[in-house]
Design an enzyme around this catalytic site. Structure first.
Site, PDB file in Angstrom:
ATOM      1  N   ARG A  35       0.367  51.980  81.009  1.00 13.16           N
ATOM      2  CA  ARG A  35      -0.861  51.404  80.436  1.00 13.16           C
ATOM      3  C   ARG A  35      -2.045  52.348  80.568  1.00 13.16           C
ATOM      4  O   ARG A  35      -2.918  52.381  79.703  1.00 13.16           O
ATOM      5  CB  ARG A  35      -1.168  50.065  81.095  1.00 13.16           C
ATOM      6  CG  ARG A  35      -0.202  48.998  80.657  1.00 13.16           C
ATOM      7  CD  ARG A  35      -0.458  47.714  81.379  1.00 13.16           C
ATOM      8  NE  ARG A  35       0.306  46.636  80.774  1.00 13.16           N
ATOM      9  CZ  ARG A  35       0.546  45.481  81.357  1.00 13.16           C
ATOM     10  NH1 ARG A  35       0.063  45.244  82.564  1.00 13.16           N
ATOM     11  NH2 ARG A  35       1.246  44.556  80.755  1.00 13.16           N
ATOM     12  N   GLY A 378       1.960  38.565  75.231  1.00 13.27           N
ATOM     13  CA  GLY A 378       1.343  37.360  74.674  1.00 13.27           C
ATOM     14  C   GLY A 378       0.503  37.604  73.429  1.00 13.27           C
ATOM     15  O   GLY A 378       0.560  36.832  72.462  1.00 13.27           O
TER      16      GLY A 378
END
Ligand code: AMP
Length: 397
Positions: A35, A378
């Site tokens: 990330r 999500g």
């Protein structure tokens, strides 16, 4: 629309919302920095254009205020390394007079890391006054955290209102959106979606949204058996959601009405137990012996699925088509991946997203053979469901 490329950063303090929610071990060492690496192009570009990046992120799930184990200071050294040795200053908090003074005093090219946004409960509540305080630290706002774009938090969406003329996406979000829009808005035909995984209930909204877009819908994994049972098949002890039998019928009817070809396993690898070393046999999907359970697509179904995938111009893969974690039941997912790679090499655009399909791609080493891998979780699922994401809408205005 403003972009990193057309915005003038010289002398500006750029607040960049990134997703640095990385895993740390008990010595506070980063065990996977994917990330952080993903945000580097944006941070480097701001520096290159004469700005001062101010990094904002959350880390973990702090409950009540500051906790050392969730401090972003654990990431500062590594960020500095990733930026080629540029020193990164650590702020004592993310808001307040002292932080503002440090932020406002940055010279061009200097980098500041704000402390964990979620040390303040106002972040997740999206409180205006907190967003305003964050905003006062900088001159412009860049959203580069696709993983949290489905949240209307202060730093991911609410802040936008304080930068009506100085807000933009970072490169990571830009490339996620470009890839997703290639699939959802202008797919090269035929467009095939492979929806796998365990449960109909968690995928149904995406499946319904996809029926308006795809030519072929491959339904695989545990979901298969809810469909088979809905049609009167005998599924033994296979996974099934009895509350979704009607839903399965509805999906089949809608697919027929919309001219979408629905492809599902007609033969399966049945197992004597949900275990890596279970006994196996190939059975029809609708005639699984009592006590046995279908854990992967059978050989004929795999061939059929591969043919459809290899002929596709656009492919979306969300969810494994079998219990790929066990070697005996990995073949369906592995072959689906092989077919995607083959189609991609012939010019198809392929997007893989959703936790477990990404795990599949990593396990079988398909990373370089697919066009785009989204790790957003999500936010990706909500985008595929057709929802508007607050973090995206905030920038697009
Ligand atoms: P999801 O998170 O819904 O994408 O589900 C992924 C999980 O579904 C993986 O852990 C797979 O092992 C599991 N899965 C795939 N096929 C089956 C199946 N036939 N029966 C039970 N679980 C399955």
């Amino acid at each position: 629309m403003q972009t990193i490329d057309n915005y003038d950063f010289s002398g500006k303090k750029a607040l960049i919302r990134v997703d640095f929610n990385v895993p740390l071990n008990d010595k506070f060492e980063i065990t996977d920095d994917t990330r952080m690496r993903a945000a580097l192009p944006t941070i480097k570009k701001v520096i290159e254009k004469g700005g001062s990046p101010i990094i904002m992120s959350h880390l973990g799930r702090p409950k009540e205020g500051p906790e050392d184990k969730f401090s972003l200071r654990h990431l500062v050294g590594h960020l500095s390394e990733l930026l080629g040795g540029i020193s990164v200053k650590m702020a004592p908090d993310c808001i307040g007079a002292e932080v503002k003074k440090i932020a406002r005093g940055l010279n061009p090219g200097e980098v500041l890391m704000l402390e964990n946004l979620r040390f303040h409960k106002e972040e997740e509540k999206g409180v205006d006054s907190f967003a305003q305080e964050l905003a006062e630290n900088g001159d412009c706002w860049i959203n580069d955290a696709f993983g949290t774009a489905h949240r209307a938090h202060a730093s991911t969406a609410v802040m936008a209102k304080f930068f009506p003329n100085d807000k933009m996406f970072g490169y990571l979000i830009e490339s996620e959106l470009e890839s997703l829009d290639k699939v959802l808005k202008s797919p090269k035909r035929p467009f095939t979606a492979i929806m796998g995984g365990a449960k109909v209930s968690s995928k149904i909204t995406i499946i319904e949204n996809m029926l308006d877009k795809v030519d072929n819908l491959i339904i695989g994994g545990g979901m298969t058996f809810t469909f088979v049972k809905a049609n009167g098949g005998k599924i033994g002890s296979s996974l099934c959601e009895d509350d979704f039998l009607e839903t399965a019928k509805r999906v089949e009817k809608l697919a027929a009405e919309k001219g979408v070809k629905l492809i599902m396993a007609h033969d399966v690898v049945a197992a004597s137990a949900f275990a890596a070393d279970a006994d196996t046999q190939i059975t029809p999907a609708d005639n699984i012996p009592d006590g046995w359970l279908g854990l992967d697509a059978g050989p004929e179904s795999i061939e059929k699925m591969k043919n459809v995938i290899e002929e596709s111009g656009t492919i979306l893969w969300n969810g494994p088509v079998g219990v790929f974690e066990f070697e005996k039941f990995e073949k369906g997912s592995r072959e689906a991946g092989n077919a995607i790679v083959a189609a991609t090499s012939k010019g198809a655009f392929s997007l893989v997203g959703g936790g477990d399909s990404v795990a599949c791609v990593n396990k079988f080493n398909f990373t370089d053979g697919v066009s785009y891998i989204s790790t957003a979780g999500g936010a990706l699922l909500e985008y595929l469901e057709g929802k508007t994401l607050p973090g995206i809408a905030a920038v697009r205005g």
